[in-house]
Design an enzyme around this catalytic site. Sequence first.
Site, PDB file in Angstrom:
ATOM      1  N   ARG A 103      55.755  47.514  50.321  1.00  0.00           N
ATOM      2  CA  ARG A 103      57.080  48.298  50.213  1.00  0.00           C
ATOM      3  C   ARG A 103      58.070  47.430  50.872  1.00  0.00           C
ATOM      4  O   ARG A 103      58.909  47.114  50.036  1.00  0.00           O
ATOM      5  CB  ARG A 103      57.031  49.706  50.791  1.00  0.00           C
ATOM      6  CG  ARG A 103      57.943  50.603  50.348  1.00  0.00           C
ATOM      7  CD  ARG A 103      59.279  50.322  51.441  1.00  0.00           C
ATOM      8  NE  ARG A 103      59.061  50.333  52.823  1.00  0.00           N
ATOM      9  CZ  ARG A 103      60.129  50.244  53.589  1.00  0.00           C
ATOM     10  NH1 ARG A 103      61.230  49.674  53.243  1.00  0.00           N
ATOM     11  NH2 ARG A 103      59.870  49.904  55.014  1.00  0.00           N
ATOM     12  N   ASP A 104      58.272  47.334  51.979  1.00  0.00           N
ATOM     13  CA  ASP A 104      59.436  46.560  52.677  1.00  0.00           C
ATOM     14  C   ASP A 104      59.277  45.108  52.202  1.00  0.00           C
ATOM     15  O   ASP A 104      60.336  44.473  52.158  1.00  0.00           O
ATOM     16  CB  ASP A 104      59.217  46.751  54.216  1.00  0.00           C
ATOM     17  CG  ASP A 104      60.444  46.468  54.761  1.00  0.00           C
ATOM     18  OD1 ASP A 104      61.491  46.229  54.082  1.00  0.00           O
ATOM     19  OD2 ASP A 104      60.565  46.778  56.006  1.00  0.00           O
ATOM     20  N   HIS A 160      58.984  48.229  64.444  1.00  0.00           N
ATOM     21  CA  HIS A 160      59.021  47.531  62.978  1.00  0.00           C
ATOM     22  C   HIS A 160      60.272  46.319  63.232  1.00  0.00           C
ATOM     23  O   HIS A 160      61.369  47.139  63.076  1.00  0.00           O
ATOM     24  CB  HIS A 160      59.670  48.799  62.296  1.00  0.00           C
ATOM     25  CG  HIS A 160      59.945  48.488  60.749  1.00  0.00           C
ATOM     26  ND1 HIS A 160      58.939  48.883  59.843  1.00  0.00           N
ATOM     27  CD2 HIS A 160      60.965  47.711  60.293  1.00  0.00           C
ATOM     28  CE1 HIS A 160      59.619  48.303  58.537  1.00  0.00           C
ATOM     29  NE2 HIS A 160      60.608  47.570  58.932  1.00  0.00           N
ATOM     30  N   HIS A 184      62.139  42.843  62.302  1.00  0.00           N
ATOM     31  CA  HIS A 184      62.359  41.969  61.463  1.00  0.00           C
ATOM     32  C   HIS A 184      62.368  40.753  62.111  1.00  0.00           C
ATOM     33  O   HIS A 184      63.014  40.596  63.133  1.00  0.00           O
ATOM     34  CB  HIS A 184      63.510  42.032  60.450  1.00  0.00           C
ATOM     35  CG  HIS A 184      63.132  43.550  59.357  1.00  0.00           C
ATOM     36  ND1 HIS A 184      63.055  43.130  58.033  1.00  0.00           N
ATOM     37  CD2 HIS A 184      63.037  44.842  59.475  1.00  0.00           C
ATOM     38  CE1 HIS A 184      62.879  44.385  57.464  1.00  0.00           C
ATOM     39  NE2 HIS A 184      62.723  45.239  58.364  1.00  0.00           N
ATOM     40  N   CYS A 211      66.003  44.528  53.727  1.00  0.00           N
ATOM     41  CA  CYS A 211      66.673  45.792  53.194  1.00  0.00           C
ATOM     42  C   CYS A 211      67.718  45.279  52.251  1.00  0.00           C
ATOM     43  O   CYS A 211      68.613  44.432  52.906  1.00  0.00           O
ATOM     44  CB  CYS A 211      66.933  46.872  54.010  1.00  0.00           C
ATOM     45  SG  CYS A 211      67.777  48.262  53.431  1.00  0.00           S
ATOM     46  N   ASN A 216      60.310  40.668  57.271  1.00  0.00           N
ATOM     47  CA  ASN A 216      59.641  41.302  58.059  1.00  0.00           C
ATOM     48  C   ASN A 216      58.650  40.417  58.759  1.00  0.00           C
ATOM     49  O   ASN A 216      58.354  39.353  58.488  1.00  0.00           O
ATOM     50  CB  ASN A 216      58.407  42.624  57.344  1.00  0.00           C
ATOM     51  CG  ASN A 216      59.148  43.614  56.934  1.00  0.00           C
ATOM     52  OD1 ASN A 216      59.229  44.388  57.715  1.00  0.00           O
ATOM     53  ND2 ASN A 216      59.939  43.316  55.837  1.00  0.00           N
TER      54      ASN A 216
HETATM   55  P1  HMG Z   1      73.034  59.227  45.929  1.00  0.00           P
HETATM   56  O1  HMG Z   1      73.373  58.240  44.722  1.00  0.00           O
HETATM   57  O2  HMG Z   1      74.005  59.720  46.627  1.00  0.00           O
HETATM   58  O3  HMG Z   1      72.160  60.448  45.382  1.00  0.00           O
HETATM   59  O4  HMG Z   1      71.660  58.412  46.336  1.00  0.00           O
HETATM   60  P2  HMG Z   1      72.254  61.339  44.085  1.00  0.00           P
HETATM   61  O5  HMG Z   1      71.568  62.676  44.492  1.00  0.00           O
HETATM   62  O6  HMG Z   1      73.943  61.515  43.608  1.00  0.00           O
HETATM   63  O7  HMG Z   1      71.409  60.837  42.884  1.00  0.00           O
HETATM   64  C1  HMG Z   1      71.850  59.733  42.279  1.00  0.00           C
HETATM   65  C2  HMG Z   1      71.054  59.240  41.159  1.00  0.00           C
HETATM   66  O8  HMG Z   1      69.632  58.958  41.771  1.00  0.00           O
HETATM   67  C3  HMG Z   1      70.810  60.493  40.204  1.00  0.00           C
HETATM   68  O9  HMG Z   1      70.211  60.003  38.860  1.00  0.00           O
HETATM   69  C4  HMG Z   1      69.653  61.064  40.801  1.00  0.00           C
HETATM   70  O10 HMG Z   1      68.743  61.678  39.826  1.00  0.00           O
HETATM   71  C5  HMG Z   1      68.629  59.995  41.173  1.00  0.00           C
HETATM   72  P3  HMG Z   1      71.318  59.964  37.619  1.00  0.00           P
HETATM   73  O11 HMG Z   1      71.897  61.524  37.454  1.00  0.00           O
HETATM   74  O12 HMG Z   1      72.701  59.182  38.168  1.00  0.00           O
HETATM   75  O13 HMG Z   1      70.893  59.393  36.387  1.00  0.00           O
HETATM   76  N1  HMG Z   1      67.896  60.136  42.478  1.00  0.00           N
HETATM   77  C6  HMG Z   1      66.545  59.715  42.505  1.00  0.00           C
HETATM   78  N2  HMG Z   1      65.851  58.992  41.560  1.00  0.00           N
HETATM   79  C7  HMG Z   1      64.245  58.846  42.034  1.00  0.00           C
HETATM   80  N3  HMG Z   1      64.251  59.210  43.195  1.00  0.00           N
HETATM   81  C8  HMG Z   1      64.853  60.000  44.019  1.00  0.00           C
HETATM   82  C9  HMG Z   1      66.021  60.166  43.426  1.00  0.00           C
HETATM   83  N4  HMG Z   1      67.092  60.854  44.332  1.00  0.00           N
HETATM   84  C10 HMG Z   1      68.038  60.756  43.525  1.00  0.00           C
HETATM   85  N5  HMG Z   1      64.152  60.166  45.241  1.00  0.00           N
HETATM   86  C11 HMG Z   1      69.591  58.239  47.565  1.00  0.00           C
HETATM   87  C12 HMG Z   1      70.953  59.035  47.392  1.00  0.00           C
HETATM   88  C13 HMG Z   1      69.243  58.388  48.801  1.00  0.00           C
HETATM   89  C14 HMG Z   1      68.689  58.725  46.385  1.00  0.00           C
HETATM   90  C15 HMG Z   1      69.884  56.792  47.340  1.00  0.00           C
HETATM   91  O14 HMG Z   1      70.621  56.162  48.397  1.00  0.00           O
HETATM   92  C16 HMG Z   1      68.551  55.972  47.607  1.00  0.00           C
HETATM   93  O15 HMG Z   1      67.636  55.932  46.660  1.00  0.00           O
HETATM   94  N6  HMG Z   1      68.657  55.146  48.596  1.00  0.00           N
HETATM   95  C17 HMG Z   1      67.322  54.382  48.929  1.00  0.00           C
HETATM   96  C18 HMG Z   1      67.782  53.133  49.808  1.00  0.00           C
HETATM   97  C19 HMG Z   1      66.491  52.380  49.971  1.00  0.00           C
HETATM   98  O16 HMG Z   1      65.354  52.656  49.593  1.00  0.00           O
HETATM   99  N7  HMG Z   1      66.511  51.453  51.142  1.00  0.00           N
HETATM  100  C20 HMG Z   1      65.525  50.637  51.515  1.00  0.00           C
HETATM  101  C21 HMG Z   1      64.536  51.344  52.289  1.00  0.00           C
HETATM  102  S1  HMG Z   1      64.965  51.770  54.099  1.00  0.00           S
HETATM  103  C22 HMG Z   1      64.595  50.379  54.835  1.00  0.00           C
HETATM  104  O17 HMG Z   1      64.145  49.292  54.353  1.00  0.00           O
HETATM  105  C23 HMG Z   1      64.551  50.195  56.443  1.00  0.00           C
HETATM  106  C24 HMG Z   1      63.157  50.284  56.769  1.00  0.00           C
HETATM  107  O18 HMG Z   1      62.453  49.257  56.489  1.00  0.00           O
HETATM  108  C25 HMG Z   1      63.249  50.192  58.410  1.00  0.00           C
HETATM  109  C26 HMG Z   1      64.245  48.995  58.966  1.00  0.00           C
HETATM  110  O19 HMG Z   1      63.851  47.996  58.580  1.00  0.00           O
HETATM  111  O20 HMG Z   1      65.061  49.514  59.576  1.00  0.00           O
HETATM  112  C27 HMG Z   1      62.574  51.566  56.509  1.00  0.00           C
HETATM  113 MG    MG Z   2      62.248  47.065  57.353  1.00  0.00          MG
END
Ligand code: HMG
Ligand code: MG
Length: 288
Positions: free
Chosen positions: A14-15, A206, A208, A239, A248
């Site tokens: 994933r990450d 966690h 990086h 990310c 990571n």
């Molecule tokens: P948004 O644009 O505000 O949401 O996104 P929305 O409700 O307006 O939806 C936009 C579109 O996304 C729509 O589709 C929804 O249907 C679709 P459209 O109508 O435009 O065709 N949608 C989805 N599709 C699939 N699965 C879903 C989903 N939800 C809505 N679950 C949202 C808000 C949270 C969805 C968006 O910002 C997002 O997906 N963000 C994810 C970002 C991400 O994954 N970042 C990396 C992970 S975090 C990380 O790596 C840190 C970590 O490792 C810890 C660290 O290192 O600190 C964990």
């Molecule tokens: Mg991370």
Amino acid sequence: MSLGPCEIFEVGPRDGLQNEAREIPVREKIALVDLLSGAGFGRIECASFVSPKWVPQMAGSGEVMAGISRREGVRYAALTPNMRGYEDALAAGVDEVAIFASASEGFSRKNINASVAESIERFAPILEDARHRDIPVRGYISCVVECPYDGPVAPGAVAALADRLFSMGCYEISLGDTIGAGRPDSIARMLLAVRDVVPVGRLAGHYHDTHGRAMANIDTSLSLGLRVFDAAVGGLGGCPYAPGSAGNVATEAVNAHLLALGYKTGVDQTIVEEAAAMAQAMRGAVDA
Ligand code: HMG
Ligand code: MG
């Protein structure tokens, strides 16, 4: 002399893969998870049910879950940013989910398009439903030391959010040094604050490795009682919404380090090194 158990939570599929430029085919992701499944990890994060418009690399997470060969004793986990993602993750048969919040407003906005308070509101129904179904929910906190948009983050802000997520039902809080800005002293200040509100046995580091300090931060965390660390084979990852978050901490390095210190990880170093080579090759197909 054995210092007791220490767990590595493998987050590479994933990450590790969410930030790769190359579009990695589902079959390659499945092969990586399958190899990791035999390495001795108790938990592997292998999917992310987020919007494919935001993180195209994680599209196909349902197919990954459907294609892997599950091994008894391994919990297969996925990120879920909202109810939609949570429902998709359950339909795909994940064993546990993770919600992800940020200790800083800037990263929260960029990463999930919500303020920290709004994100908590989104997570509440996930935790509520998961409680009824007995699905473990992990809580990530990003930017526990520094935010790429807002700068330094106060330990009190991390502690307050950790307290909140833990009281809402997260079984473990994973503390993300998202951009690898932490140093042993700043990590220690943050952990001391968080440890006051969440039992240390429910915390994970966690880290990086952007600036090569992740291992020193792990050592500091060990001295403060943490025994769970997230890592990604091959040191892949980052990310997409955290500029400079590349890398990571590498699982093979963490495992070798913990074993050398005298901890029991239960993780087979040979298999992990094989998986690291596989993960690097998956990336190398475009970098080469
Ligand atoms: P948004 O644009 O505000 O949401 O996104 P929305 O409700 O307006 O939806 C936009 C579109 O996304 C729509 O589709 C929804 O249907 C679709 P459209 O109508 O435009 O065709 N949608 C989805 N599709 C699939 N699965 C879903 C989903 N939800 C809505 N679950 C949202 C808000 C949270 C969805 C968006 O910002 C997002 O997906 N963000 C994810 C970002 C991400 O994954 N970042 C990396 C992970 S975090 C990380 O790596 C840190 C970590 O490792 C810890 C660290 O290192 O600190 C964990
Ligand atoms: Mg991370």
